[in-house]
Design a protein around this motif. Structure first.
Motif, short mmCIF file in Angstrom:
data_model
loop_
_atom_site.label_atom_id
_atom_site.label_comp_id
_atom_site.label_asym_id
_atom_site.label_seq_id
_atom_site.Cartn_x
_atom_site.Cartn_y
_atom_site.Cartn_z
N VAL A 6 -3.60 -0.18 7.64
CA VAL A 6 -3.66 -0.27 6.24
C VAL A 6 -4.98 -1.34 6.56
N GLU A 60 -6.55 -3.00 -2.45
CA GLU A 60 -6.59 -2.42 -4.07
C GLU A 60 -5.17 -2.18 -4.76
N SER A 61 -4.19 -2.00 -3.46
CA SER A 61 -2.68 -2.01 -4.13
C SER A 61 -1.95 -2.64 -4.87
N THR A 114 -8.12 -0.80 1.08
CA THR A 114 -6.58 -0.55 0.33
C THR A 114 -5.85 -1.71 0.09
N GLN A 138 1.95 4.38 0.98
CA GLN A 138 1.61 5.32 2.86
C GLN A 138 3.19 4.28 2.73
N SER A 194 0.59 -1.40 -0.43
CA SER A 194 0.18 0.14 0.02
C SER A 194 1.23 1.52 -0.44
#
Length: 434
Positions: A281, A288-289, A285, A221, A219
């Protein structure tokens, strides 16, 4: 069940690595690290010198336009004539970086290199140089062991009158995308002791790249000091460490995927850090990542097969035994099924991590290409060290099972016929009566 333990607890301290002590503890004992000093005065030698961008030099893994190495186990390889090989390292080399190097198929040797210095790796006294049936040309290979450190190549030297030789690419290629588990964190020689390297080198006749860095999420981030996730960073040359911030700042170089041999197989092991509650997380997310990353890989390498590895998050004790912690298992199954479904294969969507753009892949041969590798039962609780990462034995077990999975799934024969893969793992019993 005990809570999942994050892999890479020391990541917030990465900015201090360059000034840290060189003392390494192994099983509580100081590891011997007095490797041979290969630094020499180049003025004392008659060299034939090649620039870092010489055609004859093949860079393995990711190196930027300044010839600075990134990620795990990057290296270079070339053929040469004569009995001498030396390398001058650029000023962006992290002092005392440990590199492994070898001649042809002999065992790895190790030395610490320094910025601005010339190091002599091969000379007439090097084992294997004066043999009865030498390989001609001889092959020299160098790999950076530490995932956080790196080197910069300035020049490569051979003896005056000799030369470098361009070697052909191996017959096949594999790439690994991961975090600390793939990078080899806490194993004896880190990048050169990781399961990812073990698979790539152990297959033989295989080009391998390990795009992995400790603490990173898939993800996009901040995870344990990594400002970006692999869904973004995979598409860039440099990793997410402190060196990249110092050298490239906020403008890293996009990776030119044409610079590498296109992988036939891409292995992904990501989610250990996403799964840790400290990184916040969400499941949505993560899915999707991970999906976008595979779409990105499929866009760059439409002919590559993708292997999704089941996560292992250490072990927990329950009653009188131990059990493997897992994470995102159903989600990973669903991702594999999605990419092999008619929904995706009818009009495959690919994603570009540098432009954040999605488009339809313009090919006609849409076949299932994503596979699931089940890690259950490969390691046991004593294959995980106190820092929650595989021991050297644990990494070897994962590499062995994954290698056989690749052989059985894709028909790849094992073509390594003797060259050492894992260093310092030759254990035996000298006693016959005890």
């Amino acid at each position: 069940m005990q809570p999942e333990i994050m892999l890479g607890t020391v990541l917030p301290l990465l900015g201090l690595i360059a000034s840290a002590s060189a003392t390494i503890l192994q099983n509580g004992q100081v590891k011997i690290t007095d490797y041979p000093d290969t630094k020499v005065d180049p003025s004392a030698y008659a060299f034939e010198t090649y620039e870092a961008d010489a055609f004859e030099i093949s860079y393995k893994g990711r190196w930027d336009s300044k010839k600075i190495s990134w990620w795990s186990a990057p290296g270079l390889v070339f053929g040469f004539t004569g009995e001498t090989v030396a390398i001058t390292f650029g000023n962006e080399t992290v002092d005392f970086t440990l590199v492994g190097y070898r001649l042809d198929g002999l065992d790895w040797m190790f030395t610490n290199v320094t910025a601005g210095a010339t190091h002599l790796f091969v000379n007439p006294e090097t084992p294997g140089v004066n043999v009865t049936y030498p390989v001609n040309p001889a092959t020299f290979e160098l790999r950076v062991t530490n995932w956080a450190y790196g080197v910069q190549i300035d020049k490569v030297h051979v003896a005056a009158g000799d030369g470098l030789v361009k070697l052909p690419n191996p017959g096949r290629a594999i790439e690994f995308i991961g975090d600390s588990l793939s990078a080899g964190m806490y194993t004896a020689y880190e990048g050169l002791s990781s399961f990812a390297y073990g698979v790539g080198a152990g297959l033989g006749n295989t080009d391998y790249n390990v795009v992995a860095y400790p603490g990173i999420c898939v993800s996009d981030q901040d995870c344990w000091g990594n400002p970006r996730g692999q869904v973004h960073q995979y598409f860039y040359t440099s990793d997410t460490g402190w060196r990249a911030a110092e050298i490239w700042g906020d403008n890293p170089e996009p990776w030119d995927f044409k610079k590498q041999q296109a992988p036939d197989i891409v292995v992904i092991n990501l989610g250990t850090n996403d799964n840790n509650e400290a990184n916040n997380v969400t499941t949505e997310t993560y899915v999707e990542s991970y999906t976008k990353l595979i779409q990105g890989v499929h866009g760059k390498f439409p002919d590559a097969q993708v292997v999704v590895m089941e996560l292992w998050l250490g072990f927990y004790q329950s009653g009188n035994s131990y059990f493997q912690n897992k994470g995102f298992n159903q989600e990973l199954y669903n991702i594999v099924q999605y990419f092999n479904s008619a929904e995706y294969l009818t009009a495959p969507k690919i994603w570009d991590g540098t432009t954040n753009a999605t488009r339809t892949l313009n090919t006609t041969n849409h076949q299932p290409f994503v596979h699931f590798f089940n890690t259950t039962g490969i390691m046991q609780h004593n294959d995980i060290g106190p820092q929650w990462h595989p021991t050297d034995v644990g990494a070897i077990k994962v590499a062995s099972h994954l290698t056989q999975f690749i052989r059985l799934t894709f028909g790849w024969e094992l073509e390594a016929t003797g060259p050492e893969v894992f260093h310092d793992t030759l254990y035996w019993n000298d006693e016959t009566s005890y």
